[in-house]
Design a protein around this motif. Structure first.
Motif, short mmCIF file in Angstrom:
data_model
loop_
_atom_site.label_atom_id
_atom_site.label_comp_id
_atom_site.label_asym_id
_atom_site.label_seq_id
_atom_site.Cartn_x
_atom_site.Cartn_y
_atom_site.Cartn_z
N GLY A 25 0.83 -1.20 0.00
CA GLY A 25 0.00 0.00 0.00
C GLY A 25 0.86 1.24 0.00
O GLY A 25 2.03 1.21 -0.40
N GLY A 27 2.31 2.64 2.29
CA GLY A 27 3.53 2.48 3.09
C GLY A 27 4.71 2.02 2.24
O GLY A 27 5.85 2.43 2.48
N ASN A 28 4.46 1.16 1.25
CA ASN A 28 5.55 0.66 0.40
C ASN A 28 6.04 1.76 -0.54
O ASN A 28 7.19 1.79 -0.91
CB ASN A 28 5.07 -0.49 -0.48
N ILE A 101 -7.35 4.46 11.01
CA ILE A 101 -6.37 4.47 9.90
C ILE A 101 -7.08 4.66 8.56
O ILE A 101 -6.71 5.51 7.75
CB ILE A 101 -5.53 3.19 9.87
N SER A 229 0.88 -4.63 7.89
CA SER A 229 -0.49 -4.44 8.42
C SER A 229 -0.70 -5.10 9.78
O SER A 229 -1.73 -5.72 10.01
CB SER A 229 -1.53 -5.01 7.46
N THR A 234 -6.15 -6.77 11.10
CA THR A 234 -6.44 -7.15 9.70
C THR A 234 -5.95 -8.58 9.42
O THR A 234 -6.65 -9.36 8.80
CB THR A 234 -5.77 -6.19 8.68
N LEU A 329 -8.66 -2.91 5.99
CA LEU A 329 -8.85 -2.13 7.21
C LEU A 329 -10.33 -2.08 7.60
O LEU A 329 -10.70 -2.21 8.76
CB LEU A 329 -8.32 -0.70 7.01
N1 PHE Z 1 0.23 -2.08 5.06
C1 PHE Z 1 -0.45 -0.95 4.49
C2 PHE Z 1 0.57 -0.11 3.70
O1 PHE Z 1 1.70 -0.42 3.59
C3 PHE Z 1 -1.11 -0.10 5.54
C4 PHE Z 1 -1.97 -0.87 6.47
C5 PHE Z 1 -1.72 -0.82 7.83
C6 PHE Z 1 -3.01 -1.66 5.98
C7 PHE Z 1 -2.47 -1.58 8.71
C8 PHE Z 1 -3.76 -2.41 6.86
C9 PHE Z 1 -3.49 -2.38 8.22
O2 PHE Z 1 0.20 0.89 3.18
#
Ligand code: PHE
Length: 455
Positions: A25, A27-28, A101, A229, A234, A329
């Motif tokens: 997502g 974050g990457n 979030i 996540s 989740t 989420l």
């Molecule tokens: N892992 C997701 C990201 O990298 C963000 C996320 C956090 C999604 C927590 C679900 C739960 O963007």
């Protein structure tokens, strides 16, 4: 019985696709490349991988064990596995956290819709480069348009969720995750051919072990958490849709590997492009919505069509990757309402939509008309991000690891992790995994948590 009606993912690949969809997502794309570059390149990536194996993986497994053991939502899982105790009340926190979030996450998802539309109109080709930054600031501070986009983003997640676990979540991630990889590969190959691309590659991977200090280690652990996540239920809820004969360790490693591969590919794609246009890399929204459009505008000077197409592909990638995370989420709240409040799935989804939409609108307005409203000096958007990623995720992860390490019977944990002793490799590594979940994870999360509070 509700248990009999519960849906299950269709197989090993479907599980990994859904979990990878959640993990991959924003974050990457906007955090990982920047953190890697800032914190010592390959040295950071090395710490990140170690943290993922020794910290995130045990927490992932703890969540997965609770989810699959109980075949229930977060609250129901605690009630089933520790009936009559206070654990279920604590689990409410991990139901609220993903909802907070997704409220602000969908605001950013909404921006990517606007920027996709801009790319489709080839806007970056026609906007003078100096105006690109002010274009972003101007857009997010408007009251209406960002809210329209936020609504479209959240509404799309809701439509997917209403279709159910198999026909909604599974189907969507089954086609979107492979597409995401194809898209990022095309963008990566293109970016690597840009003049000066190697500088970006160097920024991302040049190993500088002297940069590794406690702050960097904390950043790597925090990023690994966020990216996988963890701590917000989740993985727990997705694992509750996993059938008893699947191997949880394989799901965990599969997800982590896909997530890391995507982070690296996105990192190289973004940073090579940014460096070749001579832009200083930043983090967060600025990297995607200011630096990159600037890159597209620069590329358009020599190759307008290619630049236009790449920008479209890029914003599709951001949008789809954010959607698969947004869905995961929201599912935490939906599963809770369906199973505990006996709502129909459509009604539950609408309820979650209504709540997160409202908070999201306020977050969106905090860039404009509500900017004066501050919580501990932060705007509402910043506060939601801060409280969830520094506070609630850590508490959730702590809760899950303590639950598995100290509350559940060791024999039940063993049974779930090894599928009743039938998985030979899992049997062999059980002791180590159990030790990490019981002692190391809570201890290290405690440290991350305190440092997050103090920073
Ligand atoms: N892992 C997701 C990201 O990298 C963000 C996320 C956090 C999604 C927590 C679900 C739960 O963007």
């Amino acid at each position: 019985m509700a248990e009999a009606r519960r849906e299950h993912f269709g197989g090993r690949l479907a599980i990994i696709m859904a979990m990878a969809g959640s993990a991959i997502g924003l974050g990457n794309i906007w955090r990982f490349p920047y953190l890697a570059g800032e914190h010592g390149g390959a040295a950071f990536i090395f710490v990140y991988i170690i943290a993922s194996i020794f910290l995130s993986m045990p927490i992932f497994l703890a969540e997965a064990i609770i989810g699959r053991r109980s075949h229930a939502n977060t609250y129901g899982a605690m009630e089933k596995l520790a009936p009559g105790t206070k654990w279920k009340w604590l689990s409410i926190l991990t139901i609220l956290a993903p909802l907070i979030i997704v409220s602000y996450y969908s605001v950013v998802g909404g921006w990517s819709i606007e920027y996709l539309v801009k790319s489709l109109a080839f806007s970056f080709n026609s906007t003078p480069k100096e105006e690109i930054t002010s274009m972003f600031a101007g857009f997010i501070s408007q009251p209406w348009m960002p809210i329209v986009c936020h609504t479209a983003f959240l509404g799309t997640c809701a439509v997917i969720l209403t279709a159910g676990v198999k026909s909604g979540i599974e189907k969507f991630s089954n086609w979107s995750v492979p597409i995401l990889f194809v898209l990022i590969l095309i963008i990566l190959v293109y970016s690597l051919t840009l003049p000066g691309a190697m500088e970006g590659v160097e920024y991302m991977i040049k190993p500088d072990f002297s940069k590794i200090d406690s702050e960097v280690i904390l950043a790597a652990m925090g990023q690994s958490f966020y990216s996988l996540s963890l701590g917000v239920g989740t993985i727990l809820v997705y694992s509750s849709y996993v059938s008893k004969n699947e191997n949880l360790l394989v799901s965990g490693f599969g997800t982590a590997i896909f997530d890391l591969m995507f982070a690296l590919m996105a990192g190289f794609a973004v940073m090579t492009a940014v460096f070749s246009a001579g832009v200083k890399p930043g983090a967060g929204p600025g990297l995607i919505f200011e630096s990159l459009p600037f890159v597209f505008a620069t590329m358009a000077e020599s190759a307008p069509v290619v630049s236009g197409v790449i920008s479209i592909l890029f914003f599709v990638t951001i949008l789809v990757s954010a959607l698969t995370s947004g869905v995961s989420l929201m599912e935490v709240g939906v599963a809770y309402l369906v199973e505990e409040k006996k709502m129909r799935r459509g009604v539950a989804t609408f309820t979650v939509f209504a709540g997160t939409w409202t908070l999201g609108c306020l977050c969106s307005l905090s860039f404009g008309p509500m900017n004066e409203f501050r919580i501990f000096g932060n705007s509402l958007f910043e506060f939601c991000d801060w409280i969830s990623s520094n506070f609630l995720m850590a508490i959730g992860a702590m809760l899950f690891s303590l639950f598995v390490g100290w509350k559940m019977k060791k024999s039940d944990v063993y049974d779930e992790f090894t599928n009743g002793g039938t998985l030979r490799f899992n049997v062999r590594c059980f002791k180590a995994v159990y030790f990490l979940v019981r002692y190391i994870a809570p201890l290290v999360i405690g440290i991350i948590f305190l440092s997050g509070l103090l920073l």
